[in-house]
Design a protein around this motif. Structure first.
Motif, PDB file in Angstrom:
ATOM      1  N   PHE A  97      -0.724  12.277   8.561  1.00 39.50           N
ATOM      2  CA  PHE A  97      -2.093  12.455   8.076  1.00 39.50           C
ATOM      3  C   PHE A  97      -2.941  11.225   8.380  1.00 39.50           C
ATOM      4  N   SER A  98      -2.333  10.067   8.447  1.00 45.28           N
ATOM      5  CA  SER A  98      -3.094   8.820   8.606  1.00 45.28           C
ATOM      6  C   SER A  98      -3.568   8.580  10.033  1.00 45.28           C
ATOM      7  N   VAL A  99      -3.254   9.480  10.953  1.00 48.01           N
ATOM      8  CA  VAL A  99      -3.593   9.332  12.373  1.00 48.01           C
ATOM      9  C   VAL A  99      -3.075   7.990  12.874  1.00 48.01           C
ATOM     10  N   PRO A 100      -1.745   7.825  12.925  1.00 47.45           N
ATOM     11  CA  PRO A 100      -1.159   6.518  13.267  1.00 47.45           C
ATOM     12  C   PRO A 100      -1.574   5.990  14.631  1.00 47.45           C
ATOM     13  N   ALA A 123       0.883  -1.171   0.000  1.00 45.54           N
ATOM     14  CA  ALA A 123       0.000   0.000   0.000  1.00 45.54           C
ATOM     15  C   ALA A 123       0.919   1.219   0.000  1.00 45.54           C
ATOM     16  N   VAL A 124       1.033   1.866  -1.144  1.00 49.55           N
ATOM     17  CA  VAL A 124       2.068   2.881  -1.342  1.00 49.55           C
ATOM     18  C   VAL A 124       1.477   4.292  -1.318  1.00 49.55           C
ATOM     19  N   GLU A 125       1.946   5.083  -0.375  1.00 50.02           N
ATOM     20  CA  GLU A 125       1.569   6.496  -0.288  1.00 50.02           C
ATOM     21  C   GLU A 125       2.847   7.313  -0.099  1.00 50.02           C
ATOM     22  N   ALA A 126       3.768   7.111  -1.030  1.00 46.34           N
ATOM     23  CA  ALA A 126       5.083   7.735  -0.929  1.00 46.34           C
ATOM     24  C   ALA A 126       5.119   9.118  -1.567  1.00 46.34           C
ATOM     25  N   VAL A 127       4.051   9.529  -2.212  1.00 50.69           N
ATOM     26  CA  VAL A 127       3.896  10.860  -2.811  1.00 50.69           C
ATOM     27  C   VAL A 127       5.071  11.149  -3.751  1.00 50.69           C
ATOM     28  N   THR A 128       5.950  12.091  -3.405  1.00 51.37           N
ATOM     29  CA  THR A 128       7.034  12.477  -4.310  1.00 51.37           C
ATOM     30  C   THR A 128       8.069  11.372  -4.493  1.00 51.37           C
ATOM     31  N   ASN A 129       8.099  10.388  -3.604  1.00 54.64           N
ATOM     32  CA  ASN A 129       9.044   9.277  -3.721  1.00 54.64           C
ATOM     33  C   ASN A 129       8.429   8.054  -4.389  1.00 54.64           C
ATOM     34  N   GLY A 157      -2.813   4.229   5.925  1.00 52.52           N
ATOM     35  CA  GLY A 157      -2.830   3.551   7.225  1.00 52.52           C
ATOM     36  C   GLY A 157      -4.035   2.650   7.382  1.00 52.52           C
ATOM     37  N   GLY A 158      -5.211   3.241   7.245  1.00 53.68           N
ATOM     38  CA  GLY A 158      -6.430   2.437   7.340  1.00 53.68           C
ATOM     39  C   GLY A 158      -6.552   1.446   6.201  1.00 53.68           C
ATOM     40  N   ALA A 159      -6.069   1.839   5.006  1.00 59.63           N
ATOM     41  CA  ALA A 159      -6.161   0.941   3.854  1.00 59.63           C
ATOM     42  C   ALA A 159      -5.329  -0.316   4.065  1.00 59.63           C
ATOM     43  N   ALA A 160      -4.145  -0.172   4.661  1.00 57.76           N
ATOM     44  CA  ALA A 160      -3.297  -1.345   4.911  1.00 57.76           C
ATOM     45  C   ALA A 160      -4.009  -2.353   5.807  1.00 57.76           C
ATOM     46  N   LEU A 161      -4.713  -1.847   6.816  1.00 55.80           N
ATOM     47  CA  LEU A 161      -5.468  -2.748   7.699  1.00 55.80           C
ATOM     48  C   LEU A 161      -6.591  -3.434   6.921  1.00 55.80           C
ATOM     49  N   GLY A 162      -7.282  -2.663   6.070  1.00 53.34           N
ATOM     50  CA  GLY A 162      -8.364  -3.247   5.277  1.00 53.34           C
ATOM     51  C   GLY A 162      -7.859  -4.285   4.290  1.00 53.34           C
ATOM     52  N   ILE A 163      -6.707  -4.007   3.676  1.00 47.14           N
ATOM     53  CA  ILE A 163      -6.122  -4.971   2.735  1.00 47.14           C
ATOM     54  C   ILE A 163      -5.772  -6.265   3.452  1.00 47.14           C
TER      55      ILE A 163
END
Length: 304
Positions: free
Chosen positions: A275-278, A208-214, A242-248
């Motif tokens: 942003f993901s409220v870890p 689950a990739v949210e690396a934005v500029t990377n 964050g939440g998506a990783a749990l759902g996956i």
């Protein structure tokens, strides 16, 4: 799109976060919602929105505008703010009566009483103009003639092109690997981290990739090949991973024998991680036993 105006798009995120009708998102909860489409009447637009906000029943209003519009130059102009008071229900307010009287007196002084009475009787009805008829469109067709010689030449060109693409792809992979090597001082970047990560994780890992500029560096070195193993977000909503990783992870458990769900890795930038409220993500992960691996890419930026 290509810098035609000041304020044109400059980052790739401006394309994937483009909202076709931004105001519609909140319009259902507002007294008024509009879009500023030219700087020439921006004061009128703001005043109109404030009229709605301040008129009973009072409520929120929403205005938006494209960057190109916000960056445009306009000439100075003024409005009569007394013309933009809140709207009142019922009969004509006293302030309106006084204003009409003042206008009538000024007009009488300028034109004389006879002109005022004549204008009031006649009135003015604007004429509608006929729309300009559009020109008929012409369809231009061209015939392509091909023979046996042309077909053979095309096939030869195709083989040459395929060979050239394969050679360029091999060079690209070599370049990616070279850039992923650690630096002389032992430090390393996103490329080396992701290349190492891929070597240590199961082959069917879901990322689950949210690396934005990377994101491009992550993709170049993970080089996913399994269908469904690379999940990214094509639009806005930073903090989704964050939440998506749990759902996956839960989804893979539901489709597999107990305890045989796939390994899930969340790769996220440090700012997006916040942003993901870890705190909530890991509380849920612990509470419901949903293990995922989170990799936070630190670009040493200031997120204070």
């Amino acid at each position: 799109m290509d810098g035609e105006h000041r304020g044109s798009r400059t980052e790739y995120i401006h394309w994937i976060q483009d909202v076709p009708d931004q105001k519609h998102i909140v319009a259902q909860y507002c007294r008024y919602a509009g879009e500023v489409k030219t700087g020439a009447n921006v004061k009128q637009m703001v005043n109109r929105a404030l009229q709605f906000a301040k008129s009973a029943p009072q409520g929120p209003v929403y205005l938006c505008g494209a960057r190109e519009i916000m960056e445009a130059d306009i000439g100075p102009y003024r409005l009569k703010q007394e013309d933009w008071e809140p709207v009142r229900l019922g009969g004509l307010a006293e302030s309106g009566v006084a204003r009409i009287g003042n206008c009538r007196r000024r007009l009488r002084r300028s034109l004389g009483p006879d002109a005022v009475q004549a204008q009031g009787r006649r009135g003015r009805v604007p004429r509608r103009r006929r729309p300009v008829e559009a020109a008929h469109a012409h369809v231009i067709t061209a015939a392509l003639r091909t023979g046996d010689a042309a077909a053979k030449l095309q096939a030869a060109d195709g083989r040459e092109h395929a060979g050239r693409v394969q050679a360029e792809h091999k060079q690209l992979l070599a370049s990616i690997q070279d850039k992923a090597e650690p630096r002389p001082d032992g430090s390393f970047g996103t490329g080396h981290l992701c290349r190492t990560l891929k070597s240590l994780c199961p082959e069917d890992t879901i990322y689950a990739v949210e690396a934005v500029t990377n994101a491009s560096f992550v993709h170049d070195n993970i080089q996913p090949t399994f269908p469904g193993s690379w999940i990214n977000c094509g639009g806005g909503g930073l903090g989704w991973s964050g939440g998506a990783a749990l759902g996956i992870k839960l989804a893979t458990e539901a489709e597999s024998p107990p305890g045989r769900g796939k390994f899930v890795v969340q790769i996220v930038g440090d700012g997006t991680y916040l942003f993901s409220v870890p705190g909530s993500v890991y509380w849920i992960s612990k509470r419901y036993n949903i293990p995922v691996l989170t990799i936070v890419l630190d670009n040493k930026g200031n997120h204070g």
